[in-house]
Design a protein around this motif. Structure first.
Motif, PDB file in Angstrom:
ATOM      1  N   THR A  41      18.117 100.930  11.161  1.00 19.94           N
ATOM      2  CA  THR A  41      16.920 100.121  11.326  1.00 19.94           C
ATOM      3  C   THR A  41      17.016  98.967  10.338  1.00 19.94           C
ATOM      4  O   THR A  41      17.472  99.133   9.203  1.00 19.94           O
ATOM      5  N   SER A  65      13.450  94.040   6.033  1.00 16.14           N
ATOM      6  CA  SER A  65      13.099  92.683   5.624  1.00 16.14           C
ATOM      7  C   SER A  65      13.481  92.483   4.160  1.00 16.14           C
ATOM      8  O   SER A  65      13.986  93.391   3.505  1.00 16.14           O
ATOM      9  N   SER A 124      13.051  95.280  16.585  1.00 15.12           N
ATOM     10  CA  SER A 124      13.198  93.989  15.923  1.00 15.12           C
ATOM     11  C   SER A 124      13.867  92.952  16.822  1.00 15.12           C
ATOM     12  O   SER A 124      13.776  91.758  16.554  1.00 15.12           O
ATOM     13  N   SER A 144      10.438  97.565   7.076  1.00 17.33           N
ATOM     14  CA  SER A 144      11.142  97.437   8.345  1.00 17.33           C
ATOM     15  C   SER A 144      10.746  96.146   9.051  1.00 17.33           C
ATOM     16  O   SER A 144       9.571  95.748   9.023  1.00 17.33           O
ATOM     17  N   ILE A 145      11.705  95.482   9.697  1.00 15.32           N
ATOM     18  CA  ILE A 145      11.404  94.270  10.465  1.00 15.32           C
ATOM     19  C   ILE A 145      10.644  94.637  11.727  1.00 15.32           C
ATOM     20  O   ILE A 145       9.683  93.977  12.100  1.00 15.32           O
ATOM     21  N   GLY A 146      11.059  95.707  12.392  1.00 13.48           N
ATOM     22  CA  GLY A 146      10.366  96.166  13.591  1.00 13.48           C
ATOM     23  C   GLY A 146       9.120  96.953  13.236  1.00 13.48           C
ATOM     24  O   GLY A 146       8.954  97.449  12.126  1.00 13.48           O
ATOM     25  N   SER A 189      12.824  87.943  19.906  1.00 16.11           N
ATOM     26  CA  SER A 189      13.557  88.578  18.830  1.00 16.11           C
ATOM     27  C   SER A 189      13.068  88.088  17.471  1.00 16.11           C
ATOM     28  O   SER A 189      12.804  86.905  17.275  1.00 16.11           O
ATOM     29  N   LYS A 190      12.966  89.009  16.515  1.00 17.60           N
ATOM     30  CA  LYS A 190      12.605  88.670  15.141  1.00 17.60           C
ATOM     31  C   LYS A 190      13.835  88.415  14.288  1.00 17.60           C
ATOM     32  O   LYS A 190      13.710  88.010  13.143  1.00 17.60           O
ATOM     33  N   VAL A 191      15.015  88.675  14.846  1.00 17.69           N
ATOM     34  CA  VAL A 191      16.271  88.464  14.124  1.00 17.69           C
ATOM     35  C   VAL A 191      17.122  87.464  14.887  1.00 17.69           C
ATOM     36  O   VAL A 191      16.903  87.211  16.069  1.00 17.69           O
ATOM     37  N   TYR A 249      21.514  91.011   7.404  1.00 20.13           N
ATOM     38  CA  TYR A 249      20.288  91.728   7.057  1.00 20.13           C
ATOM     39  C   TYR A 249      20.662  93.018   6.351  1.00 20.13           C
ATOM     40  O   TYR A 249      21.757  93.547   6.523  1.00 20.13           O
ATOM     41  N   ASP A 270      15.181 100.087  16.289  1.00 14.04           N
ATOM     42  CA  ASP A 270      13.797  99.620  16.179  1.00 14.04           C
ATOM     43  C   ASP A 270      13.577  98.462  17.144  1.00 14.04           C
ATOM     44  O   ASP A 270      14.485  98.062  17.858  1.00 14.04           O
TER      45      ASP A 270
END
Length: 118
Positions: A81, A84, A8, A89-91, A46-48, A54, A6
């Motif tokens: 994937t 959260s 993310s 999904s984070i992405g 990046s969201k991570v 995770y 994804d």
């Protein structure tokens, strides 16, 4: 090691623990696992964060799965994937393939995020 399918921001993750096993001691398609982020995608916000833990859902496995109709489905890579805290999904988009087995395991939101369902 597993690839992230994804957007993310994660690229490579490592499985720490399989939470919901369907059969055997290993995780299969649709199982929820805990992963640690090992590397990030370059030049992307990046969201991570690297090194954080995770939850993730397994999308593709090289081992493959057998289906109820007698067919088998194996993929060329192992992908996940990232999820959260609330289970989404984070992405916002899934770039890899999403198997039909996710529908039976109540991951219909992930199927809608993907363009290529198998």
């Amino acid at each position: 090691f597993l690839e992230v399918a994804d957007n993310s921001g994660g690229r490579i993750v490592q499985c720490v623990k399989v939470l919901q096993k369907t059969k055997g001691r290993y995780g299969g398609v649709g199982d929820i696992i805990i992963v640690s982020v090992k590397s990030l995608v370059r030049n992307q916000k990046s969201k991570v964060k690297k090194g954080h833990l995770y939850k993730a859902v397994i999308l593709e496995t090289r081992k493959g799965t057998s289906r109820v109709d007698g067919s088998a489905c194996a993929y060329s890579r192992n992908t996940v994937t990232l999820l959260s805290a609330n289970g989404g999904s984070i992405g916002s988009r899934i770039t890899g393939l999403t198997p039909y087995e996710l529908r039976a395991k109540n991951h219909t939101k992930l199927i809608s995020l993907s363009a290529r369902n198998v």
